[in-house]
Design a protein around this motif. Structure first.
Motif, short mmCIF file in Angstrom:
data_model
loop_
_atom_site.label_atom_id
_atom_site.label_comp_id
_atom_site.label_asym_id
_atom_site.label_seq_id
_atom_site.Cartn_x
_atom_site.Cartn_y
_atom_site.Cartn_z
N TYR A 165 1.81 13.58 -8.97
CA TYR A 165 2.68 13.03 -10.01
C TYR A 165 1.87 12.94 -11.27
O TYR A 165 0.70 12.53 -11.27
N SER A 166 2.52 13.33 -12.37
CA SER A 166 1.82 13.17 -13.65
C SER A 166 2.86 13.04 -14.74
O SER A 166 3.55 13.99 -15.08
N LEU A 212 0.49 8.44 -16.50
CA LEU A 212 0.10 8.03 -15.14
C LEU A 212 -0.04 9.29 -14.30
O LEU A 212 0.86 10.10 -14.21
N LYS A 213 -1.21 9.41 -13.71
CA LYS A 213 -1.44 10.58 -12.86
C LYS A 213 -1.79 10.09 -11.48
O LYS A 213 -2.59 9.16 -11.31
N ILE A 218 -4.40 8.15 -2.19
CA ILE A 218 -3.87 8.37 -3.53
C ILE A 218 -4.83 7.80 -4.55
O ILE A 218 -5.48 6.79 -4.32
N HIS A 219 -4.96 8.50 -5.65
CA HIS A 219 -5.80 8.02 -6.74
C HIS A 219 -4.93 7.95 -7.98
O HIS A 219 -4.47 8.99 -8.46
N ALA A 220 -4.69 6.74 -8.45
CA ALA A 220 -3.84 6.59 -9.62
C ALA A 220 -4.70 6.33 -10.84
O ALA A 220 -5.53 5.41 -10.83
N ALA A 261 9.99 9.98 -7.67
CA ALA A 261 9.63 11.41 -7.72
C ALA A 261 9.55 11.94 -6.32
O ALA A 261 9.29 11.21 -5.36
N GLU A 262 9.74 13.24 -6.23
CA GLU A 262 9.56 13.90 -4.94
C GLU A 262 8.24 14.65 -4.96
O GLU A 262 7.90 15.25 -5.98
N VAL A 263 7.57 14.63 -3.86
CA VAL A 263 6.30 15.37 -3.79
C VAL A 263 6.49 16.47 -2.75
O VAL A 263 6.66 16.19 -1.55
#
Lengths: 820, 146
Positions: A708-709, A713-714, A733-735, A809-811
Motif C-alpha cells: 500500500y502506498s 503512508l507506505k 508489515i512495515h508502515a 485496500a486490496e492487496v
C-alpha cells in the motif's frame, strides 16, 4: 616571597587534620600556592612543589596541573630535579595524555647521559610507562645499551627491551643480535633480566623459540652452578642461591622444552636434581619446587619424572603451610586434564581440603573435585560435594550447585539418583541456583518418563516444607501442573505413595499465588499449573473461580494469563484438553535447549493468540471481538459455502464486511470443511512447540513487496516461513510515513478469504513517525493449507494533522512464493 | 570495619585514573576482610593477588596467570628487606614521610613488573650512590620530626 613549605613539613601538617574536610582545605590551600609558584616559573622550588603534589596525588587529589612541570624537571640539569621529574612522569602520565610525547626527546638525551644513574632513570621510565610511539622512537637507543659492558645499564636495558617488545612486538627482531652473549654474563642482575627478555621473545615468536633452543645446555649449566655452588652471601635466601634466577630459568626451560623431545631430554637430569634436593622447610625452597613441578608437567618428560612431580604436589597438599596447599591445588587443577589418573590418586586428600578453613583453599578444592568426578566415583564424590554445598559459605553455593548439576548430568548412574540429587540441591541451596537451572531441570524431568510420579510426589512434599526457595517452587509448580493426576492417584512406585486430594493440591498452589515469598515469575508458574490441572482434576469449578479472580490482578502478567485462560474456558473449551495435554519429550539441542524454554517463561504453552492493542485493560472485549473474527474463530466448523460466501453469522465486526466482496472465484468451497477443524488445532498448537515463534530461517528469497502506498503512508510486506509448519507464511508489515506530521492512533487490520487463517500480533506502536523517521511493524501469520493464491484486504485508520483518516485496500500482488 | 590508606602504588600497565581508584578500593576491601592466618593468595577477576602483612602495612601484588605466587611472596619480602636496610628498622612512618625514596628503591629492584636485580647489596649500593648525586642533600636526607 617565602620559600614554599618543605615536603615533609607538608606531610606532617596534613596528618594533623582531624576530618576529611580539614584535610581538603589544607590541600586546596597548598595546591593554590603551588599553582602560583608554577605560574611564576620558579626553578628553584619546582622540584619541592612537584614532590608535594605527588604526595597529595597519592591521597587521592587531582594533580594533572603538575604534568608539564614534571617535563620541565626532567629537562633540568640537576639530578634531584630529574629524579622527581621522572617519578612524577611515571605517576601522573601515561600514553593517554598527548603531553607524554614531549618526554621523548629528554629521555633520548638522558639515555646518552654521562652519568649512569641518569641513564638509569630514563631507562626505568621508558620501561615502565613508555607508549608505543615512545618505544618506536627510542628502541634504537635501548638496543645500544643492551650491548654495553656496564652491567648496571645492561640489566635495565634488557627489561626496557621487554617493555618495548610488549608494546611494539614488531620491534622484537632488532634486539636479536644483542642477545648473543647475554647468558655469558656473570652478573646476576644481567642474567636474570636476560632470561626474562629471552622468555618474552620465545613466548611471542615460534621462530625465536626455535632459535633459542640451542641455549638449553647453557641454561642447564647455569642452574646447576646455582644449586651446586657454595654459599654466596650476596644472593643467598635461606640457604638457597638466587631463587629468583632459578625460578626464571626453570620457566624458560619449560617454554623451550615444551613439545620438543631433545630439549626435554637435555633438561631431565637437572629437573630431577632440583626436585629431589631442594630444601622444603621454607617458602623459598617450595617456590622453586613449585616451578619445577610446573616445568616437568609441561615438557615431554619421562614418566618417572612426571610421577615424581605429582607426588611432590601430593606432599604439598599435606603441608602445614596454607600457601603451599593452595598452590598444590592450583597446579593439580592445571594437570588434571593431562594426567588425570595420577591426580585421581590424591582424590581423598583433595576432598579433605573441602573442609579446610581457608576460603581460597576451599575454592580450589571445589574446582578440582569437580574436575575429578567421573563415572566410577560419582556416588562417593557427590556425597562429599553435597555435604560441602550444605555447609559452605554463600559465595560458593552458586558455583557448587552448577557444578553438581553438570556432573550429575554427565555421570548420573540412574534417573532416580539424578532426580534425588537435583532435589537435594534445590532444597539446600535453592536460592543460589542459576536461572537456567529451572528450564534445564524441567526438561530433565519431562524426559524421565518413568520417574514422573516419584518426582511430583517428592516435589510436592518439599513444597509442604518450604515455599521460600523460588527455583524449587517453580519446578515443583510446573510438575504439579503436569503430573498432578499421578500425584492424587497415588501411583508412585519408588517410594510409599502419599495420600493427597485434589483440593489439597489446589490449596498448595493457591497458597503460592498469595504468598509474599513468591516472586511474580513463581506466581505465573502457579497459575498456569492450576489451569493445567483443569484437564487432570475434576474440580474444574474451583479452578475456574481462581482463574477468574486473577483476571483483575494488578500484576499484568498474571492478569494476562488469567484473562486468556478465562477465554479458554469460555470460548475455546473444546480446545482446552488439547492445549493442556501432557508435554512431549523435549529435544534438547546444544544451544537452544534452555533458552527456548526461558523465552516462554519456562512454560511451553502459547499465549492465546489475540491481537492486542494498548491498553488491553480498558477495552479488551471489543478488540477481542473485532479481531477474533479475523481469525475465523467463529468458523471453527465452517459453514460449507456452495455459493458465494455470505456474511458469516458472527458477532461484531465491521471488519467482516471486508470479506464481503472478496470473490472466491475458482475455489471449491466444500472441500476444506472436514480438514479445517484438525488443522486449526495444529495451527494454534504451533505456539505450543518449544520453539520460539519466529526463530526461523527467512524463506529463501521471497521478495518483499509494497502492499500500500498512498497519501504518504507506505506499507511494505516482508516474508518468512514459520518453522516447522511450512504452510504458514509469516508476514511482517512495515508502515512508514513520509509526510511532515506524525500519524497517530494508527491501526492496521487485515482480512483474508475463508480458506485461509490469519493471526495478527501486536504492533510495535501506534504512531508512525513523520518524515520516515521510523516504522511501525506488525506481524501477520497466514495459514494457507490449500495453497490458494493469497489475497488480503486491509483497513487502515489513523489520525493525521488532527483529522481521522480511514482507507481500505486490496492487496493482490503477493509474490507466488509466499503462498505456493 | 578497617579502612585502608594507600602508601604506595605502582602500575605497570596504563589504567585510567577512575579504574585505578576502583581497583585499589576493591583490593583493600578484599585484603582487609581476610581472616587472620588465611593463605596469602586470592583470586580477583583474572588476577592472582598476593599479599603479606608487615606490622601495620599490607604489601599487595597483582600477578598474571603464569607467575609464581610463592616466589611473589619472596619478592614482597625482599622489598621490605631493602626498605629495612635503607631506613634502619623501617616502620610505616618512614614510608609515609619518605615515599619518594620508597619509590626510588622499588625502581632499583623492579622494572616493568619484573625483578631487575636479585642482589640486595647491588640495590642498596645503587641507591646510596644515586643519593650522593642529590644536590640538596640536606633537604633530602633530613629526618623529619614525626
Amino acid at each position: 616571597m617565602p620559600a614554599p613549605i618543605r615536603l615533609r613539613e607538608l606531610i606532617r601538617t596534613i596528618r594533623t587534620a582531624r576530618t576529611q574536610a580539614e584535610e581538603r582545605e589544607m590541600i586546596q590551600k597548598e595546591c593554590a600556592a603551588i599553582r602560583s609558584s608554577f605560574r611564576e616559573e620558579d626553578n628553584t622550588y619546582r622540584c619541592r612543589n612537584v614532590a608535594k603534589l605527588l604526595y597529595m596525588h597519592m591521597l587521592g587529589y587531582p594533580a594533572h596541573f603538575g604534568q608539564l612541570e614534571c617535563l620541565k624537571l626532567i629537562a633540568s640539569q640537576k639530578f634531584t630535579d630529574k629524579r622527581i621529574g621522572y617519578l612524577g612522569a611515571m605517576l601522573l602520565l601515561d600514553e593517554r595524555q598527548d603531553v607524554h610525547l614531549l618526554m621523548t626527546n629528554c629521555i633520548k638525551n638522558d639515555l646518552n647521559h654521562s652519568t649512569q644513574y641518569v641513564q638509569g632513570l630514563a631507562l626505568c621510565t621508558l620501561g615502565c610507562m613508555g607508549s608505543s610511539e615512545m618505544c618506536r622512537d627510542l628502541a634504537g637507543e635501548v638496543e645500544k645499551l643492551l650491548k654495553t659492558s656496564n652491567s648496571y645499564l645492561r640489566k635495565k636495558a634488557a627489561l626496557c627491551a621487554v617493555h618495548v617488545i610488549r608494546k611494539v612486538p614488531e620491534l622484537m627482531e632488532m634486539f636479536l643480535p644483542a642477545t648473543k652473549n647475554l647468558l655469558s654474563e656473570k652478573n646476576h642482575g644481567v642474567l636474570h633480566t636476560s632470561v626474562v627478555l629471552l622468555t618474552e621473545m620465545c613466548e611471542r615468536s615460534p621462530d625465536m623459540l626455535a632459535h633459542f633452543r640451542k641455549l638449553v645446555p647453557q641454561l642447564v649449566r647455569i642452574l646447576k652452578n646455582l644449586i651446586m655452588s657454595g654459599y654466596s652471601p650476596e644472593h643467598d635466601v635461606s640457604g638457597i642461591s638466587d631463587p629468583f634466577l632459578q625460578v626464571r630459568i626453570l620457566r624458560l626451560l619449560r617454554i623451550l622444552g615444551k613439545s620438543d623431545d631433545d630439549s626435554s631430554e637435555a633438561m631431565n637430569d637437572i629437573l630431577a636434581q632440583v626436585a629431589t634436593n631442594t630444601e622444603t622447610s621454607k617458602n623459598v625452597g617450595n617456590a622453586i619446587l613449585y616451578e619445577t613441578v610446573l616445568t616437568i608437567m609441561d615438557i615431554k618428560s619421562e614418566s618417572g619424572l612426571r610421577v615424581l612431580a605429582i607426588n611432590i604436589l601430593g606432599r604439598f597438599l599435606l603441608n602445614n603451610d596454607k600457601n603451599i596447599r593452595y598452590v598444590a591445588l592450583t597446579s593439580l587443577l592445571k594437570t588434571v586434564q593431562t594426567d588425570h589418573n595420577a591426580v585421581q590418586r590424591h582424590r581423598s586428600t583433595i576432598v579433605d581440603c573441602l573442609k579446610d578453613l581457608d576460603v581460597s583453599i576451599k575454592r580450589r578444592a571445589m574446582e578440582l573435585s569437580f574436575a575429578l568426578v567421573n563415572g566410577n566415583n560419582i556416588r562417593g564424590m557427590m556425597k562429599e560435594l553435597l555435604y560441602f554445598l550444605d555447609s559452605c559459605d554463600p559465595e560458593f553455593k552458586a558455583d557448587c550447585a552448577s557444578g553438581v548439576f553438570l556432573a550429575a548430568e554427565k555421570y548420573a548412574p540412574s534417573k532416580r539418583w539424578h532426580i534425588d540429587t537435583i532435589m537435594r540441591v534445590l532444597t539446600t541451596a535453592g536460592s543460589y541456583v542459576r536461572d537456567d537451572s529451572v528450564p534445564n531441570l524441567i526438561q530433565l524431568i519431562t524426559n524421565s518418563v518413568e520417574m514422573h510420579a516419584y518426582t511430583v510426589q517428592r516435589l510436592y512434599k518439599a513444597l509442604l516444607d518450604d515455599i521460600s526457595q523460588q527455583p524449587l517452587v517453580q519446578v515443583a509448580s510446573w510438575c504439579i501442573g503436569e503430573y498432578g493426576d499421578l500425584l492424587v492417584s497415588g501411583q508412585c512406585e519408588e517410594e510409599e505413595p502419599i495420600q493427597v486430594t485434589e483440593d489439597e493440591v489446589l490449596d498448595v498452589l493457591e497458597g503460592l499465588l498469595v504468598s509474599n515469598l513468591s516472586t511474580p515469575v513463581t506466581r505465573g508458574y502457579a497459575l498456569t499449573a492450576i489451569m493445567k490441572l483443569s484437564t487432570r482434576f475434576s474440580s474444574v469449578n474451583r479452578i475456574k473461580k481462581v482463574v477468574s479472580i486473577y483476571g483483575s490482578s494488578i500484576d499484568v502478567e498474571l492478569q494476562q494469563r488469567a484473562v486468556e485462560y478465562n477465554a479458554l474456558f469460555k470460548k475455546y473449551d473444546h480446545m482446552r484438553p488439547a492445549l493442556l495435554e501432557r508435554m512431549p519429550i523435549m529435544e534438547k539441542t546444544a544451544t537452544n535447549g534452555p533458552t527456548e524454554i526461558v523465552q516462554t517463561n519456562g512454560e511451553t504453552e502459547p499465549s492465546v493468540v489475540e491481537a492486542k492493542h494498548p491498553p488491553p485493560v480498558t477495552q479488551p472485549a471489543n478488540q477481542a471481538n473485532d479481531l477474533l473474527d479475523l481469525l475465523g474463530g467463529n468458523d471453527v466448523v465452517p459453514v460449507i459455502q456452495t455459493t458465494m460466501p455470505t456474511k458469516p453469522a458472527s458477532a461484531g465486526g465491521e471488519l467482516l464486511d471486508l470479506l464481503g466482496d472478496l470473490s472466491l472465484s475458482g475455489a471449491p468451497a466444500p472441500a476444506p470443511a472436514p480438514s479445517v477443524p484438525t488443522s486449526q488445532p495444529s495451527f494454534l498448537l504451533d505456539g505450543l512447540s518449544s520453539q520460539p515463534l519466529f526463530n526461523d530461517i527467512a524463506a529463501a528469497g521471497i521478495p518483499p513487496m509494497t502492499a500500500y502506498s498512498k497519501n504518504g503512508l507506505k506499507i511494505d510486506f516482508t516474508f518468512e516461513r514459520a518453522n516447522p509448519n511450512p504452510n504458514i507464511a509469516v508476514i511482517t508489515i512495515h508502515a512508514s510515513n513520509s509526510t511532515e506530521a506524525d500519524m497517530t492512533d494508527f491501526v492496521f487490520q487485515a482480512a483474508v478469504p475463508k480458506t485461509f487463517q490469519l493471526q495478527l500480533l501486536s504492533p510495535s506502536s501506534n504512531v508512525v513517525p513523520a518524515l520516515n523517521q521510523g516504522t511501525v511493524t506488525q506481524v501477520i501469520r497466514v495459514l494457507n493449507l490449500q495453497k490458494q493464491q493469497l489475497r488480503m484486504r486491509i483497513k487502515l485508520t489513523y489520525t493525521h494533522k488532527g483529522s481521522p483518516v480511514q482507507d481500505l485496500a486490496e492487496v493482490n500482488n503477493f509474490p507466488p512464493q509466499s503462498w505456493q | 570495619i578497617r579502612q585502608g590508606k594507600l602508601r604506595l602504588q605502582k602500575w605497570f600497565t596504563p589504567v585510567p585514573d577512575r579504574e585505578k581508584k576502583k581497583v585499589i578500593r576493591d583490593m583493600m576491601t578484599l585484603v582487609l576482610s581476610r581472616p587472620p592466618r588465611s593463605c596469602n593468595f586470592l583470586q580477583w577477576k583474572d588476577l592472582k593477588i598476593v599479599y603479606k602483612r608487615y606490622a601495620s602495612l599490607y604489601f599487595c601484588a597483582g600477578l598474571e596467570d603464569q607467575d609464581n605466587e610463592l616466589l611473589a611472596l619472596e619478592v614482597l619480602h625482599r622489598y621490605v628487606e631493602l626498605l629495612d636496610k635503607y631506613f634502619g628498622n623501617v616502620c610505616e612512618l618512614d614510608i609515609i614521610f619518605n615515599f619518594e625514596k620508597a619509590y626510588f628503591i622499588l625502581d632499583e629492584f623492579l622494572m616493568g613488573g619484573e625483578v631487575l636485580e636479585t642482589s640486595k647489596l647491588a640495590v642498596g649500593g645503587a641507591i646510596e650512590e644515586a643519593d650522593m648525586l642529590q644536590e640538596t642533600l640536606e633537604d633530602y636526607m633530613s629526618k623529619p620530626a614525626y
